[in-house]
Motif scaffolding. Structure first.
Motif, PDB file in Angstrom:
ATOM      1  N   GLU A   1      16.464  -0.901  -7.248  1.00 50.00           N
ATOM      2  CA  GLU A   1      16.594   0.573  -6.785  1.00 50.00           C
ATOM      3  C   GLU A   1      17.601   0.892  -6.061  1.00 50.00           C
ATOM      4  O   GLU A   1      17.946   2.054  -5.691  1.00 50.00           O
ATOM      5  N   ASP A   2      18.578  -0.232  -5.444  1.00 50.11           N
ATOM      6  CA  ASP A   2      19.363   0.069  -4.693  1.00 50.11           C
ATOM      7  C   ASP A   2      20.481  -0.655  -4.726  1.00 50.11           C
ATOM      8  O   ASP A   2      20.386  -1.961  -4.949  1.00 50.11           O
TER       9      ASP A   2
ATOM     10  N   ALA B   1       9.468 -12.013  -5.827  1.00 45.89           N
ATOM     11  CA  ALA B   1       9.496 -10.877  -6.771  1.00 45.89           C
ATOM     12  C   ALA B   1       9.545  -9.465  -6.287  1.00 45.89           C
ATOM     13  O   ALA B   1      10.098  -8.742  -6.875  1.00 45.89           O
ATOM     14  N   GLU B   2       8.839  -9.289  -5.220  1.00 47.42           N
ATOM     15  CA  GLU B   2       9.220  -7.989  -4.478  1.00 47.42           C
ATOM     16  C   GLU B   2      10.478  -7.452  -4.027  1.00 47.42           C
ATOM     17  O   GLU B   2      11.007  -6.269  -4.389  1.00 47.42           O
ATOM     18  N   LEU B   3      11.139  -8.542  -3.697  1.00 50.93           N
ATOM     19  CA  LEU B   3      12.453  -8.359  -2.991  1.00 50.93           C
ATOM     20  C   LEU B   3      13.464  -7.991  -4.360  1.00 50.93           C
ATOM     21  O   LEU B   3      14.166  -7.101  -4.474  1.00 50.93           O
ATOM     22  N   MET B   4      13.160  -8.661  -5.545  1.00 52.32           N
ATOM     23  CA  MET B   4      14.138  -8.425  -6.616  1.00 52.32           C
ATOM     24  C   MET B   4      13.933  -6.897  -7.150  1.00 52.32           C
ATOM     25  O   MET B   4      14.681  -6.313  -7.477  1.00 52.32           O
ATOM     26  N   GLU B   5      12.582  -6.605  -6.937  1.00 52.09           N
ATOM     27  CA  GLU B   5      12.253  -5.161  -7.521  1.00 52.09           C
ATOM     28  C   GLU B   5      13.165  -4.099  -6.600  1.00 52.09           C
ATOM     29  O   GLU B   5      13.603  -3.190  -6.791  1.00 52.09           O
ATOM     30  N   CYS B   6      13.186  -4.576  -5.209  1.00 47.82           N
ATOM     31  CA  CYS B   6      13.852  -3.448  -4.256  1.00 47.82           C
ATOM     32  C   CYS B   6      15.328  -3.393  -4.686  1.00 47.82           C
ATOM     33  O   CYS B   6      15.871  -2.522  -4.621  1.00 47.82           O
TER      34      CYS B   6
ATOM     35  N   VAL C   1       0.771  -1.062   0.012  1.00 48.71           N
ATOM     36  CA  VAL C   1      -0.190   0.021   0.109  1.00 48.71           C
ATOM     37  C   VAL C   1       0.865   1.154  -0.068  1.00 48.71           C
ATOM     38  O   VAL C   1       0.582   2.294  -0.634  1.00 48.71           O
ATOM     39  N   GLN C   2       2.012   1.384   0.798  1.00 49.06           N
ATOM     40  CA  GLN C   2       2.917   2.275   0.865  1.00 49.06           C
ATOM     41  C   GLN C   2       3.884   2.405  -0.265  1.00 49.06           C
ATOM     42  O   GLN C   2       4.478   3.467  -0.407  1.00 49.06           O
ATOM     43  N   ARG C   3       3.831   1.432  -1.226  1.00 48.91           N
ATOM     44  CA  ARG C   3       5.061   1.173  -2.085  1.00 48.91           C
ATOM     45  C   ARG C   3       6.491   1.226  -1.663  1.00 48.91           C
ATOM     46  O   ARG C   3       7.276   2.031  -2.259  1.00 48.91           O
ATOM     47  N   VAL C   4       6.648   0.788  -0.455  1.00 45.79           N
ATOM     48  CA  VAL C   4       8.073   0.691   0.029  1.00 45.79           C
ATOM     49  C   VAL C   4       8.870  -0.054  -0.854  1.00 45.79           C
ATOM     50  O   VAL C   4       8.501  -1.099  -1.108  1.00 45.79           O
ATOM     51  N   SER C   5      10.093   0.199  -1.120  1.00 47.14           N
ATOM     52  CA  SER C   5      11.101  -0.080  -1.911  1.00 47.14           C
ATOM     53  C   SER C   5      12.432   0.187  -1.563  1.00 47.14           C
ATOM     54  O   SER C   5      12.635   0.724  -0.618  1.00 47.14           O
ATOM     55  N   GLY C   6      13.412  -0.171  -2.329  1.00 42.90           N
ATOM     56  CA  GLY C   6      14.844   0.159  -1.921  1.00 42.90           C
ATOM     57  C   GLY C   6      15.259  -0.835  -0.845  1.00 42.90           C
ATOM     58  O   GLY C   6      14.698  -1.540  -0.387  1.00 42.90           O
ATOM     59  N   LEU C   7      16.323  -0.229  -0.158  1.00 46.44           N
ATOM     60  CA  LEU C   7      16.865  -0.837   1.172  1.00 46.44           C
ATOM     61  C   LEU C   7      16.007  -0.825   2.186  1.00 46.44           C
ATOM     62  O   LEU C   7      15.854  -2.048   2.835  1.00 46.44           O
TER      63      LEU C   7
ATOM     64  N   LYS D   1      22.709 -11.955 -15.704  1.00 45.65           N
ATOM     65  CA  LYS D   1      22.492 -10.560 -16.006  1.00 45.65           C
ATOM     66  C   LYS D   1      22.676  -9.642 -14.601  1.00 45.65           C
ATOM     67  O   LYS D   1      22.255  -8.550 -14.665  1.00 45.65           O
ATOM     68  N   LEU D   2      23.054 -10.369 -13.630  1.00 48.02           N
ATOM     69  CA  LEU D   2      23.117  -9.490 -12.185  1.00 48.02           C
ATOM     70  C   LEU D   2      24.241  -8.683 -12.212  1.00 48.02           C
ATOM     71  O   LEU D   2      25.279  -8.483 -13.068  1.00 48.02           O
ATOM     72  N   LYS D   3      24.331  -7.464 -11.400  1.00 41.53           N
ATOM     73  CA  LYS D   3      25.537  -6.852 -11.487  1.00 41.53           C
ATOM     74  C   LYS D   3      26.663  -7.604 -11.223  1.00 41.53           C
ATOM     75  O   LYS D   3      26.705  -8.574 -10.527  1.00 41.53           O
ATOM     76  N   PRO D   4      27.990  -7.223 -11.854  1.00 43.09           N
ATOM     77  CA  PRO D   4      29.183  -8.267 -11.913  1.00 43.09           C
ATOM     78  C   PRO D   4      29.512  -8.683 -10.437  1.00 43.09           C
ATOM     79  O   PRO D   4      29.900  -9.791 -10.303  1.00 43.09           O
ATOM     80  N   ASP D   5      29.709  -7.958  -9.444  1.00 42.74           N
ATOM     81  CA  ASP D   5      29.891  -8.276  -8.039  1.00 42.74           C
ATOM     82  C   ASP D   5      29.195  -9.261  -7.500  1.00 42.74           C
ATOM     83  O   ASP D   5      29.544 -10.090  -6.736  1.00 42.74           O
ATOM     84  N   ILE D   6      27.884  -9.162  -7.921  1.00 37.93           N
ATOM     85  CA  ILE D   6      26.840 -10.016  -7.199  1.00 37.93           C
ATOM     86  C   ILE D   6      26.997 -11.417  -8.207  1.00 37.93           C
ATOM     87  O   ILE D   6      26.975 -12.591  -7.315  1.00 37.93           O
TER      88      ILE D   6
END
Length: 359
Positions: free
Chosen positions: A182-183, A174-179, A126-132, A212-217
């Protein structure tokens, strides 16, 4: 809710909004884990006494959007910091106090924690909480969601809905991957990218996304190990697969737990064709080790269920003969001492679930 409109910002600093707490107290709808010990509230509308709500124990329950309740009032929504505090309470206080040998209390605690974690995700949505700030809440929630199937494996279907639970796991991932998109500073991303790979064992879309993840990941030890497990599975290299499973930690082992019976079934099928001979004797102790099973008796039973003969003599062995092999439903999920419990060590299950957030 209109996605173009500003998201509401939660103002509730308690684990349960005051209005809900009072309403459930009046209706007699409090869970006993939320009540004041030994105290009674005024009589409810049905003429029955109800317990008083403990402000520090009452936790917002999940409410279906179709129930006609207002879900976007800021005073009924908990901000991310309170949501994380709520998850911490549910795991480190409620779940940590459960005696896992008491199935009645285990069922009760599972239902309570599972429902309240759904409400946590609902507040986030509901709050659209995202990122860290969103990631740390989802990571802690997923710790429970990944470990619970192992702990509640003996509960009846009316107490543990496996399909609903799996749905919550997938939606949370799925929601965690979206977070994570953004961070770029999340310290546990590699860990949970690996957990998703293990949970979705053999899923080509998940593996392709991991490339296709970030290189360090992508080159992190956790993701590399999880990718190696997936490759061994797709190549049907069961010896390598089970050898790699010993390298997983406790949480990772819980993530892959629901695949173990299927992997062992396929392993036996492969061996029955590869070593098919009436004169070949495959040592039962070696087979037990190769499949990471806890006892020879368990492996022997698995073989007999599939029509394979056990050789008598000084050293127990199985006779792999493909014409005698018959299909069998994979064994129901049971206790895993080598692959799960030994890895837990001295930590409690709540600490395993919370990970670094527990310390």
């Amino acid at each position: 809710m209109d996605r173009c409109s500003p998201a509401p910002v939660g103002l509730c600093l308690d684990m349960c909004p005051r209005n809900e707490r009072q309403e459930r107290e009046r209706q007699g709808l409090l869970h006993h884990l939320e009540t004041m010990d030994g105290q009674r509230a005024r009589r409810g509308r049905r003429g029955q006494g109800s317990m008083c709500a403990h402000p520090a124990r009452t936790v917002k329950e999940y409410s279906r959007p179709a129930a006609g309740k207002e879900l976007s009032s800021p005073y009924d929504l908990r901000p991310p910091a309170v949501l994380l505090k709520t998850v911490h309470y549910l795991l480190m206080k409620v779940w940590d106090s459960v005696n896992e040998m008491d199935l009645g209390k285990l069922s009760e605690a599972y239902s309570f924690v599972f429902d309240r974690l759904r409400a946590v995700r609902q507040d986030m949505t509901v709050q659209r909480v995202s990122g860290l700030s969103g990631a740390v809440v989802l990571e802690a929630s997923l710790g429970f969601l990944l470990c619970a199937p192992y702990l509640v494996r003996h509960l009846p279907v009316e107490s543990y809905d496996e399909v609903l639970h799996a749905t919550q796991v997938r939606e949370s991932f799925a929601e965690l991957m979206e977070c994570y998109k953004e961070d770029v500073r999340n310290p546990r991303e590699a860990e949970f990218q690996a957990l998703l790979l293990l949970y979705d064992l053999g899923n080509l879309d998940t593996m392709n996304r991991a490339l296709k993840l970030k290189p360090d990941i992508e080159v992190s030890p956790q993701v590399c190990l999880a990718m190696a497990v997936n490759r061994a599975f797709l190549e049907c290299n069961w010896v390598r697969l089970f050898r790699l499973l010993h390298k997983l930690d406790c949480l990772q082992s819980c993530a892959i737990y629901h695949h173990l019976s299927m992997c062992r079934d396929r392993n036996l099928r492969t061996l029955a064709h590869a070593y098919s001979s009436r004169n070949c004797r495959f040592p039962l102790d070696l087979l037990t080790k190769l499949m990471a099973v806890d006892s020879l008796e368990t492996v022997a039973e698995m073989c007999v269920r599939r029509g394979l003969s056990l050789a008598s003599g000084g050293h127990p062995a199985v006779v792999f003969f493909k014409s005698s092999f018959k299909d069998a439903v994979p064994e129901s999920r049971g206790r895993e001492i080598l692959l799960v419990e030994k890895k837990k060590g001295e930590f409690t299950w709540a600490e395993v679930m919370m990970g670094e957030n527990a310390f």
